[in-house]
Motif scaffolding. Sequence first.
Motif, PDB file in Angstrom:
ATOM      1  N   LEU A  64      29.213   9.031 -52.006  1.00 42.88           N
ATOM      2  CA  LEU A  64      30.215   8.675 -51.010  1.00 42.88           C
ATOM      3  C   LEU A  64      31.626   8.565 -51.595  1.00 42.88           C
ATOM      4  CD1 LEU A  64      30.722   8.090 -48.054  1.00 42.88           C
ATOM      5  CD2 LEU A  64      30.117   5.686 -48.486  1.00 42.88           C
ATOM      6  N   ALA A  65      31.767   7.949 -52.745  1.00 39.06           N
ATOM      7  CA  ALA A  65      33.104   7.799 -53.346  1.00 39.06           C
ATOM      8  C   ALA A  65      33.731   9.167 -53.637  1.00 39.06           C
ATOM      9  CB  ALA A  65      33.038   6.946 -54.610  1.00 39.06           C
ATOM     10  N   ASP A  66      32.942  10.080 -54.193  1.00 44.53           N
ATOM     11  CA  ASP A  66      33.457  11.427 -54.470  1.00 44.53           C
ATOM     12  C   ASP A  66      33.819  12.148 -53.173  1.00 44.53           C
ATOM     13  OD1 ASP A  66      33.233  11.117 -57.210  1.00 44.53           O
ATOM     14  OD2 ASP A  66      31.266  12.093 -57.317  1.00 44.53           O
ATOM     15  N   ARG A 120      35.587  20.265 -43.072  1.00 46.21           N
ATOM     16  CA  ARG A 120      34.385  20.230 -43.908  1.00 46.21           C
ATOM     17  C   ARG A 120      34.259  18.881 -44.609  1.00 46.21           C
ATOM     18  NH1 ARG A 120      32.843  19.542 -48.417  1.00 46.21           N
ATOM     19  NH2 ARG A 120      34.913  19.533 -49.311  1.00 46.21           N
ATOM     20  N   ALA A 121      35.346  18.401 -45.217  1.00 44.61           N
ATOM     21  CA  ALA A 121      35.306  17.136 -45.962  1.00 44.61           C
ATOM     22  C   ALA A 121      35.059  15.951 -45.028  1.00 44.61           C
ATOM     23  CB  ALA A 121      36.614  16.945 -46.730  1.00 44.61           C
ATOM     24  N   LEU A 122      35.702  15.953 -43.878  1.00 34.48           N
ATOM     25  CA  LEU A 122      35.538  14.864 -42.918  1.00 34.48           C
ATOM     26  C   LEU A 122      34.104  14.811 -42.398  1.00 34.48           C
ATOM     27  CD1 LEU A 122      36.918  12.609 -41.256  1.00 34.48           C
ATOM     28  CD2 LEU A 122      37.486  14.367 -39.552  1.00 34.48           C
ATOM     29  N   LEU A 182      34.786  10.743 -50.409  1.00 33.39           N
ATOM     30  CA  LEU A 182      36.027  10.134 -49.899  1.00 33.39           C
ATOM     31  C   LEU A 182      37.245  10.646 -50.667  1.00 33.39           C
ATOM     32  CD1 LEU A 182      34.727   6.515 -49.282  1.00 33.39           C
ATOM     33  CD2 LEU A 182      35.471   8.154 -47.534  1.00 33.39           C
ATOM     34  N   ASP A 183      37.080  10.845 -51.977  1.00 30.63           N
ATOM     35  CA  ASP A 183      38.171  11.429 -52.766  1.00 30.63           C
ATOM     36  C   ASP A 183      38.486  12.844 -52.280  1.00 30.63           C
ATOM     37  OD1 ASP A 183      38.433   9.162 -54.350  1.00 30.63           O
ATOM     38  OD2 ASP A 183      37.223   9.966 -56.005  1.00 30.63           O
ATOM     39  N   GLU A 184      37.438  13.645 -52.019  1.00 32.25           N
ATOM     40  CA  GLU A 184      37.640  15.008 -51.504  1.00 32.25           C
ATOM     41  C   GLU A 184      38.330  14.973 -50.145  1.00 32.25           C
ATOM     42  OE1 GLU A 184      34.125  17.459 -51.444  1.00 32.25           O
ATOM     43  OE2 GLU A 184      33.520  16.771 -53.436  1.00 32.25           O
ATOM     44  N   LEU A 185      37.950  14.013 -49.318  1.00 26.62           N
ATOM     45  CA  LEU A 185      38.581  13.882 -48.002  1.00 26.62           C
ATOM     46  C   LEU A 185      40.060  13.542 -48.153  1.00 26.62           C
ATOM     47  CD1 LEU A 185      38.531  13.788 -44.932  1.00 26.62           C
ATOM     48  CD2 LEU A 185      37.651  11.433 -45.100  1.00 26.62           C
ATOM     49  N   GLN A 186      40.388  12.626 -49.056  1.00 23.11           N
ATOM     50  CA  GLN A 186      41.794  12.271 -49.257  1.00 23.11           C
ATOM     51  C   GLN A 186      42.594  13.467 -49.758  1.00 23.11           C
ATOM     52  OE1 GLN A 186      43.518   9.440 -48.354  1.00 23.11           O
ATOM     53  NE2 GLN A 186      45.178  10.835 -48.816  1.00 23.11           N
ATOM     54  N   LEU A 187      42.013  14.256 -50.652  1.00 24.69           N
ATOM     55  CA  LEU A 187      42.696  15.463 -51.127  1.00 24.69           C
ATOM     56  C   LEU A 187      42.908  16.449 -49.972  1.00 24.69           C
ATOM     57  CD1 LEU A 187      40.884  16.039 -54.549  1.00 24.69           C
ATOM     58  CD2 LEU A 187      43.264  15.307 -54.195  1.00 24.69           C
ATOM     59  N   ASN A 207      27.167  11.806 -44.206  1.00 25.43           N
ATOM     60  CA  ASN A 207      26.552  10.978 -45.240  1.00 25.43           C
ATOM     61  C   ASN A 207      26.526   9.514 -44.816  1.00 25.43           C
ATOM     62  OD1 ASN A 207      25.248  10.435 -47.659  1.00 25.43           O
ATOM     63  ND2 ASN A 207      27.140  10.287 -48.825  1.00 25.43           N
ATOM     64  N   ILE A 208      27.599   9.028 -44.207  1.00 26.64           N
ATOM     65  CA  ILE A 208      27.617   7.638 -43.744  1.00 26.64           C
ATOM     66  C   ILE A 208      26.539   7.417 -42.685  1.00 26.64           C
ATOM     67  CG2 ILE A 208      28.949   5.940 -42.435  1.00 26.64           C
ATOM     68  CD1 ILE A 208      31.430   6.884 -44.016  1.00 26.64           C
TER      69      ILE A 208
END
Length: 156
Positions: A45-47, A23-25, A49-54, A31-32
């Motif tokens: 986008l920054a948020d 889902r995060a990916l 990317l943070d969700e994706l890293q988590l 969005n990109i």
Amino acid sequence: MRLVSDNSDADLAAGRARQELRRALRAVAANILRIVRGAGKPAELADQLDELQLAISAFQGVTGLPPTAEFSGMLELEEDRDVIRGLNGRNLREHLAVKQMVRGALQKAASNLAGQLTQERAGGTELFEGAIALEQVRDEWRRESGAGKGRPRPRK
């Protein structure tokens, strides 16, 4: 009554982590792509990317594996396989032509962003070849209908 499952708690946790990662990916990728075409939400986008890293960290924590091998499958464009199975002849060729155009457009855009001129040209060629194939199918529809208006309408 007690239900017995073949899935262990670890398997269930890995499945949940995989779903959240997917889902995060996909949210970041979508969005990109939208930002590249002039829409999208750059402020989010920054948020994302943070969700994706988590999600990556959670996946690694549960499975002990890096998720990179899973990324390709997670980013595949989904198709309704039942619908595709039911296509044949011109309908299938039309579907495949549109799919070729989408693949070409994605390659062209990605290669442009990466500064890969040769790959960008290859994407443009694939896009153009898909457009030609689509036009050929539509020409067949027009000839069949005799009206020159494209695909005949289904009868009710």
